[in-house]
Design a protein around this motif. Sequence first.
Motif, PDB file in Angstrom:
ATOM      1  N   LYS A  43      11.018  16.438   3.997  1.00  0.00           N
ATOM      2  CA  LYS A  43      11.689  15.312   4.544  1.00  0.00           C
ATOM      3  C   LYS A  43      13.078  14.847   4.059  1.00  0.00           C
ATOM      4  CE  LYS A  43      10.169  12.512   7.376  1.00  0.00           C
ATOM      5  NZ  LYS A  43      10.252  12.648   8.942  1.00  0.00           N
ATOM      6  N   LYS A  81       4.812  18.650  12.527  1.00  0.00           N
ATOM      7  CA  LYS A  81       5.780  18.436  13.438  1.00  0.00           C
ATOM      8  C   LYS A  81       7.072  17.540  13.009  1.00  0.00           C
ATOM      9  CE  LYS A  81       6.211  16.783  18.243  1.00  0.00           C
ATOM     10  NZ  LYS A  81       5.621  15.696  19.104  1.00  0.00           N
ATOM     11  N   ASP A  82       7.152  16.601  12.330  1.00  0.00           N
ATOM     12  CA  ASP A  82       8.006  15.721  12.065  1.00  0.00           C
ATOM     13  C   ASP A  82       8.820  15.977  10.803  1.00  0.00           C
ATOM     14  OD1 ASP A  82       7.794  14.141  14.277  1.00  0.00           O
ATOM     15  OD2 ASP A  82       6.227  12.796  13.528  1.00  0.00           O
ATOM     16  N   GLN A  83       8.446  17.254  10.007  1.00  0.00           N
ATOM     17  CA  GLN A  83       9.008  17.551   8.807  1.00  0.00           C
ATOM     18  C   GLN A  83      10.598  17.886   9.143  1.00  0.00           C
ATOM     19  OE1 GLN A  83       6.901  19.737   6.040  1.00  0.00           O
ATOM     20  NE2 GLN A  83       5.074  19.029   6.728  1.00  0.00           N
ATOM     21  N   GLU A  84      11.392  17.931   7.992  1.00  0.00           N
ATOM     22  CA  GLU A  84      12.525  18.257   8.386  1.00  0.00           C
ATOM     23  C   GLU A  84      12.813  19.444   7.578  1.00  0.00           C
ATOM     24  OE1 GLU A  84      15.011  14.259   9.144  1.00  0.00           O
ATOM     25  OE2 GLU A  84      13.495  14.270   7.595  1.00  0.00           O
ATOM     26  N   TYR A  89       1.317  10.685   6.025  1.00  0.00           N
ATOM     27  CA  TYR A  89       1.070  12.312   5.652  1.00  0.00           C
ATOM     28  C   TYR A  89      -0.497  12.550   4.957  1.00  0.00           C
ATOM     29  CZ  TYR A  89       5.598  13.324   7.420  1.00  0.00           C
ATOM     30  OH  TYR A  89       6.624  13.665   8.369  1.00  0.00           O
ATOM     31  N   PRO A 143       0.543  17.136  13.858  1.00  0.00           N
ATOM     32  CA  PRO A 143       1.228  15.798  13.245  1.00  0.00           C
ATOM     33  C   PRO A 143       2.146  15.980  12.005  1.00  0.00           C
ATOM     34  CG  PRO A 143      -0.557  15.092  14.504  1.00  0.00           C
ATOM     35  CD  PRO A 143      -0.823  16.536  14.532  1.00  0.00           C
TER      36      PRO A 143
END
Lengths: 516, 157
Positions: A353, A99-102, A366, A96
Amino acid sequence: MTLTVYIPDDAAALSVGADDVVAALQTAAVSKNIDLTVIRNGSRGMLWAEPLVEQVTDKGRMAFGPVSPEDADALLDAMVNDSDHPLSLGPTDEIPYFKDQERLTFARVGLIDPLNLGDFEANGGLAGLKAALALDPADICGIVTESGLRGRGGAGFPAGIKWKTVHDQDVDQKYICCNADEGDSGTFADRMLMEGDPFSLIEGMIIAGLATKATQGIVYIRSEYPHAIAKMQRAIDVMEEAGWLGDNINGSGKAFSLKLRKGAGAYICGEESSMLNSIEGKRGTVRSKPPIPAIQGLFGKPTIVNNVLTLATAPIILARGADFYKNYGMGRSTGTQAFQLAGNIKRGGLVEKAFGVTIRELIEGYGEGTASGRPFRTAQLGGPLGAYVSDDMLDLPMDYETLAQNKAMLGHGGITVFDETVDMAEMARFAFEFCQIESCGKCTPCRIGAVRGRETVEKVLRGEDVARNIALIEDLCEVMTDGSLCAMGGLTPMPVLSALRLFPQDFDRAPALAAE
Amino acid sequence: MTSMERDRMIDTAVGLCEKYRNEPALLLEILHDLQETVGYIPEETQPAIAKCLNLAKAEVHGVVSFYHDFRSAPDSNITVKVCRAEACQSMGANRLLEDILARNGLPKTGTSDKGVTIEEVYCLGNCALAPSAMIGERLMGRVTADRLQSAIEGVGA
């Protein structure tokens, strides 16, 4: 039986025993008759899980961490048998935190072997440089301007405008200087990038050279970063051998050479004009502006001074276009930022992000709160010259303008968390002390102001004439803000005043009782 | 210092200047190398360096004294840098520094009888794994006074 694992040789991973883990795994592999290949990568940025061991499988890379040497035996068994292990974090890409990092700037950091040029190219490296080689210099500047990329070193000045200023100077010799003197506490993104994907910085510097017709580049790295220095030097050598640096970049007829320079332990050399003086072999004192370095910089010649991340972000902008990059972020803060979670935080590390993520998402989402388990008290944003924030500021989005409106700053994207045990008057004292130690001494507000500031906070700490001395501190801060030559003296008031404004109770000291 | 030692140091400094083509812009590199070779920047070498690089003695002295890295006295065997910047402070760096100074018999930062130099630094770039310290070039994260002391003893103090 063969097995391939990735284990970082990033300084942070090494600091918690990555080399010992490698040695233990190799010993265990010999005794189990396993043919073990260890690839040393950069850190994925989940520093709470370092040393992080990733096994290469048909289903992708599987993560385990934090691994200690004693885990080697059981870990190898679990890897070979595809069985459960208490340190298993599952597929790396599905964690997690990750996963959602850009990840744009850090796309390859932790993924690849940092010195393997083939790996680099196979994962999108060199695409931006190849695109730039086919463009006019002015067009490269135009694309960078259009992307909205702002300097990641802290001040947030539009990179494209700086590049165009240097481009427009009609002189033969120009320079690209990469400021890798990342001295701000709470920041380590430059170091991670240089250790995890040094080619991307070199690629960005060559692009900056093409954009401005500068043929010489210098990376100035602080001496506190021996691992980054070693990695960058090897990366420069590899790029030279491969013909991407030198008199004829990949046969294009265009030239760019790159040299590495090492600092000597002076925080002020992170200030661009001090850094230029230091590269010239002088004391790292600040230069007054104007002239700006883009017009008269290194050795008096037009010079781009950019931060590591600014330069390392240029390649993806050239490769994917200005619109691609601009679609990330909010308002005038376009693109992504490498937020660094540090200090008293449970899951410290690097989170890339788009601008606009809230402070709370970073610290509580985070970071999962404090490492000590005690209640959160404050966080300092943007390094030692940045403001402290209070609980009720946590829902502010991270972007340059919103933070500035709230008397805080994004700086280099570092977030240093403190639990309830912090004494904010002591932190204010420390801010002045730090300025006293690290001031270059050239301008009076900074040189003298820091000393007087520390003394006055010390009086407050002793309970001497508190109200009057606080008024004096505020007055002194105004002088330093308005009168200092650079951000060292100009921004030292920021942590001090934010501490006073948000945590006045910490300054409300009673006079000490007489000792006898 | 005997005059022979003095001459040898000056020769070393002059040799390093030549290695860097007597380029004044490379003064920091020359000083880094000199310190690595001799252990410090002997005062006696400064006029020689100034002459090689065509600088004023004051300029060389100014550079040596400006940067924290350069020492003007002989180095000890072991240099320990304890980070005291904010991130490390939030995890108890001040206490760590006090403890490690006490364990090495030092009232404040400096060099102990056993040749352990303890310095404070402001950021080692390991802020997510605070507190941090560095022995030589070995970085240590989430360090405790116990671990740091045994690491110091491990390198021979």
